[in-house]
Design a protein around this motif. Structure first.
Motif, PDB file in Angstrom:
ATOM      1  N   TYR A   7       0.848  -1.122   0.145  1.00 39.81           N
ATOM      2  CA  TYR A   7       0.172  -0.166   0.224  1.00 39.81           C
ATOM      3  C   TYR A   7       0.927   1.043   0.042  1.00 39.81           C
ATOM      4  O   TYR A   7       2.229   1.349   0.111  1.00 39.81           O
ATOM      5  N   HIS A  11      -3.019   6.276  -0.974  1.00 36.16           N
ATOM      6  CA  HIS A  11      -3.836   5.749  -1.622  1.00 36.16           C
ATOM      7  C   HIS A  11      -3.874   4.100  -1.001  1.00 36.16           C
ATOM      8  O   HIS A  11      -3.006   3.253  -1.361  1.00 36.16           O
ATOM      9  N   GLU A  13      -6.989   2.564  -0.414  1.00 40.10           N
ATOM     10  CA  GLU A  13      -7.266   1.391  -0.592  1.00 40.10           C
ATOM     11  C   GLU A  13      -7.113   0.029  -0.907  1.00 40.10           C
ATOM     12  O   GLU A  13      -8.643  -1.126   0.205  1.00 40.10           O
ATOM     13  N   HIS A  14      -6.484   0.282  -1.993  1.00 43.45           N
ATOM     14  CA  HIS A  14      -5.580  -1.597  -2.411  1.00 43.45           C
ATOM     15  C   HIS A  14      -4.713  -0.872  -2.800  1.00 43.45           C
ATOM     16  O   HIS A  14      -4.123   0.021  -2.649  1.00 43.45           O
ATOM     17  N   ASP A  28      -0.102  10.217 -10.812  1.00 42.65           N
ATOM     18  CA  ASP A  28      -1.205  10.828  -9.775  1.00 42.65           C
ATOM     19  C   ASP A  28       0.016  11.000  -8.003  1.00 42.65           C
ATOM     20  O   ASP A  28      -1.097  11.324  -7.617  1.00 42.65           O
ATOM     21  N   ARG A  40       0.598   0.109  -9.599  1.00 45.86           N
ATOM     22  CA  ARG A  40      -1.248   0.421 -10.469  1.00 45.86           C
ATOM     23  C   ARG A  40      -1.620   0.262  -9.639  1.00 45.86           C
ATOM     24  O   ARG A  40      -1.709  -1.377  -9.349  1.00 45.86           O
ATOM     25  N   CYS A  41      -2.336   0.655  -8.930  1.00 46.53           N
ATOM     26  CA  CYS A  41      -4.494   0.095  -8.721  1.00 46.53           C
ATOM     27  C   CYS A  41      -5.243   0.013 -10.002  1.00 46.53           C
ATOM     28  O   CYS A  41      -5.670   1.167 -10.061  1.00 46.53           O
ATOM     29  N   ASP A  42      -5.737  -1.755 -10.141  1.00 49.55           N
ATOM     30  CA  ASP A  42      -6.659  -1.502 -11.842  1.00 49.55           C
ATOM     31  C   ASP A  42      -7.887  -0.910 -10.978  1.00 49.55           C
ATOM     32  O   ASP A  42      -8.933  -0.253 -11.770  1.00 49.55           O
ATOM     33  N   ARG A  43      -8.280  -1.392  -9.896  1.00 50.02           N
ATOM     34  CA  ARG A  43      -9.874  -0.719  -9.788  1.00 50.02           C
ATOM     35  C   ARG A  43     -10.389   0.516  -9.258  1.00 50.02           C
ATOM     36  O   ARG A  43     -11.333   1.139  -9.606  1.00 50.02           O
ATOM     37  N   CYS A  44      -9.497   1.523  -8.608  1.00 50.41           N
ATOM     38  CA  CYS A  44      -9.214   2.727  -9.244  1.00 50.41           C
ATOM     39  C   CYS A  44      -8.322   3.655 -10.026  1.00 50.41           C
ATOM     40  O   CYS A  44      -8.203   4.760 -10.097  1.00 50.41           O
ATOM     41  N   ASP A  45      -7.624   2.725 -10.757  1.00 50.05           N
ATOM     42  CA  ASP A  45      -6.795   3.295 -12.269  1.00 50.05           C
ATOM     43  C   ASP A  45      -5.846   4.693 -11.191  1.00 50.05           C
ATOM     44  O   ASP A  45      -6.296   5.877 -12.122  1.00 50.05           O
ATOM     45  N   PHE A  46      -5.140   4.033 -10.800  1.00 53.46           N
ATOM     46  CA  PHE A  46      -4.350   4.704  -9.773  1.00 53.46           C
ATOM     47  C   PHE A  46      -2.624   4.296 -10.087  1.00 53.46           C
ATOM     48  O   PHE A  46      -2.918   3.906 -10.134  1.00 53.46           O
TER      49      PHE A  46
END
Length: 255
Positions: A7, A11, A13-14, A28, A40-46
């Motif tokens: 983490y 960010h 969350e994920h 970001d 990268r976090c694919d779920r949040c496009d981060f």
């Protein structure tokens, strides 16, 4: 400051995973463009640059002796306005571009560095030549043909890599813009897959007149051009990770 497990404090969350794609992305963290690998976090496009993923609470830089840089998630402001304020805009003292997100800030001397810029090497050895990172250089950049970085504010010339023979000089800013122009040209072509050969037809990318002329200037021009290619490729890789596809485009374009 750094990540906790997989983490990142910005960010939570994920978890973020190390990935690599052939498309550019907007970090970001620092809000600057990146290429190739990213966290990268694919779920949040981060997405985060590697330099924005692994951060120190404080750091120093050899180009600014006596300055201590503190990490901030947002650039410091001079006023309390909620909306954009031109007077509050800050610029990176390395590349000369605006600071929009993660930043290393020295309150004592009013200095700012993007995380990626803060990790630039002081010395690069390229094609048998030694290049040193300098600030306030008064000779012209071989790419933009100007002394001062385009669009930078008064007092910020932007760093450059300069050869010991003083024949080659390139703004750090111009190296990043070169890579961006490659991607813009690729988009114009309309490539929709990951085939490396799709990058090769880049006639829409305009070179500075002096460099275009030099490229056709026999043996001396070929030698000069070979070194310029190596400089662009090396600095861009340092600033933007490992943009494999982009660097393939550059090599083919600048033959």
């Amino acid at each position: 400051m750094g990540k906790t497990g997989n983490y990142h404090p910005s960010h939570q969350e994920h978890p973020l995973e190390l990935k690599s794609f052939h498309k550019p992305y907007k970090c970001d963290g620092c809000k600057e463009t990146g290429f190739g690998k990213r966290y990268r976090c694919d779920r949040c496009d981060f997405d985060l640059h590697e330099d924005c993923m692994f951060l120190a609470d404080q750091k120093s830089h050899a180009s600014f002796r006596g300055s201590t840089f503190e990490f901030l998630e947002h650039p410091p402001r001079k006023c309390e306005r909620d909306k954009y304020c031109k007077d509050c805009e800050r610029y990176c003292d390395a590349c000369g571009k605006p600071v929009k997100g993660f930043v290393y800030h020295c309150a004592k001397n009013g200095l700012d560095l993007h995380p990626c810029c803060s990790n630039l090497k002081q010395v690069l050895k390229i094609d048998g030549k030694e290049f040193r990172l300098g600030k306030g250089v008064k000779s012209k950049c071989f790419w933009c043909e100007k002394v001062k970085v385009k669009g930078s504010v008064s007092g910020i010339r932007g760093w450059s890599y300069v050869s010991l023979c003083n024949e080659y000089r390139l703004h750090v800013y111009c190296a990043t813009e070169m890579v961006s122009e490659v991607w813009k040209s690729r988009d114009k072509i309309g490539s929709g897959n990951n085939n490396k050969n799709d990058c090769l037809d880049l006639e829409n990318l305009k070179l500075p007149k002096s460099l275009a002329k030099l490229r056709k200037n026999g043996a001396r021009g070929n030698k000069y051009w070979r070194i310029i290619k190596a400089v662009l490729r090396t600095i861009a890789c340092i600033l933007m990770g490992e943009p494999t596809i982009t660097m393939t485009c550059l090599v083919e374009l600048l033959k």
